[in-house]
Scaffold this motif. Structure first.
Motif, PDB file in Angstrom:
ATOM      1  N   GLU A  39       0.826  -1.207   0.000  1.00  0.00           N
ATOM      2  CA  GLU A  39       0.000   0.000   0.000  1.00  0.00           C
ATOM      3  C   GLU A  39       0.861   1.259   0.000  1.00  0.00           C
ATOM      4  O   GLU A  39       0.557   2.229  -0.706  1.00  0.00           O
ATOM      5  CB  GLU A  39      -0.939   0.003   1.210  1.00  0.00           C
ATOM      6  CG  GLU A  39      -1.872   1.187   1.270  1.00  0.00           C
ATOM      7  CD  GLU A  39      -2.860   1.270   0.112  1.00  0.00           C
ATOM      8  OE1 GLU A  39      -3.254   2.415  -0.236  1.00  0.00           O
ATOM      9  OE2 GLU A  39      -3.235   0.226  -0.448  1.00  0.00           O
TER      10      GLU A  39
ATOM     11  N   MET B  27       2.319   1.755  -3.437  1.00  0.00           N
ATOM     12  CA  MET B  27       1.271   2.202  -4.350  1.00  0.00           C
ATOM     13  C   MET B  27       0.939   3.675  -4.151  1.00  0.00           C
ATOM     14  O   MET B  27       0.814   4.420  -5.120  1.00  0.00           O
ATOM     15  CB  MET B  27       0.013   1.351  -4.178  1.00  0.00           C
ATOM     16  CG  MET B  27       0.152  -0.032  -4.777  1.00  0.00           C
ATOM     17  SD  MET B  27      -1.316  -1.051  -4.558  1.00  0.00           S
ATOM     18  CE  MET B  27      -2.562  -0.073  -5.320  1.00  0.00           C
TER      19      MET B  27
ATOM     20  N   ASP C 115       3.059   3.547 -14.378  1.00  0.00           N
ATOM     21  CA  ASP C 115       3.225   3.690 -12.926  1.00  0.00           C
ATOM     22  C   ASP C 115       3.991   2.519 -12.321  1.00  0.00           C
ATOM     23  O   ASP C 115       4.624   2.677 -11.294  1.00  0.00           O
ATOM     24  CB  ASP C 115       1.864   3.797 -12.234  1.00  0.00           C
ATOM     25  CG  ASP C 115       1.291   5.204 -12.301  1.00  0.00           C
ATOM     26  OD1 ASP C 115       2.016   6.133 -12.711  1.00  0.00           O
ATOM     27  OD2 ASP C 115       0.111   5.368 -11.946  1.00  0.00           O
TER      28      ASP C 115
ATOM     29  N   GLN D 151       1.555   5.868  -7.515  1.00  0.00           N
ATOM     30  CA  GLN D 151       0.365   5.902  -8.371  1.00  0.00           C
ATOM     31  C   GLN D 151       0.070   7.321  -8.864  1.00  0.00           C
ATOM     32  O   GLN D 151      -0.226   8.213  -8.088  1.00  0.00           O
ATOM     33  CB  GLN D 151      -0.838   5.355  -7.606  1.00  0.00           C
ATOM     34  CG  GLN D 151      -2.059   5.165  -8.460  1.00  0.00           C
ATOM     35  CD  GLN D 151      -3.176   4.520  -7.671  1.00  0.00           C
ATOM     36  OE1 GLN D 151      -3.409   4.875  -6.515  1.00  0.00           O
ATOM     37  NE2 GLN D 151      -3.847   3.570  -8.280  1.00  0.00           N
TER      38      GLN D 151
END
Length: 122
Positions: free
Chosen positions: A84, A87, A97, A91
């Motif tokens: 997480e 990301m 990405d 992102q």
């Protein structure tokens, strides 16, 4: 234990390292890699002069673009937190990405002390 492999944009490397360090995951391996996804590598994504003809194709796009590959080993319960965090930093909502892969790790051994398992990565 899990190995997290992340392929990210080079310009996101510093921010990614800082966030992982702040979360308590400073240990990682990082490599400069060349690659591409389905987007066929857009030249505007790089900030250097392209001089090698083997990197370009006939449409003027690059065959491969520079990326960074990060690899880190974490305890099973920390894997989702690390994914997480990576990301959130990387992102942008645009193609390129990156990707994140999570793999099981059977064993880890610290060479210096012969510690194994989770103690070897702590």
């Amino acid at each position: 234990m899990k190995e997290i492999i992340a392929i990210i944009r080079p310009n996101k490397m510093t921010d990614t390292k800082e966030v992982l360090n702040a979360l308590g995951f400073p240990a990682m391996t990082a490599n400069r890699v060349m690659g591409r996804g389905k987007q066929k590598a857009i030249i505007g994504e790089v900030s250097f002069e392209i001089q090698k003809k083997e990197l370009l194709n006939e449409e003027g796009t690059m065959r491969y673009i520079p990326k960074r590959l990060l690899s880190l080993i974490v305890d099973d319960e920390d894997a989702s937190l690390v994914v997480e965090a990576i990301m959130r930093v990387n992102q942008t909502g645009n193609r390129g990405d990156g990707k994140i892969f999570v793999l099981p790790v059977e064993e880890a051994v610290r060479v210096r002390t012969k510690e194994n398992g989770i103690e070897a990565i702590s």
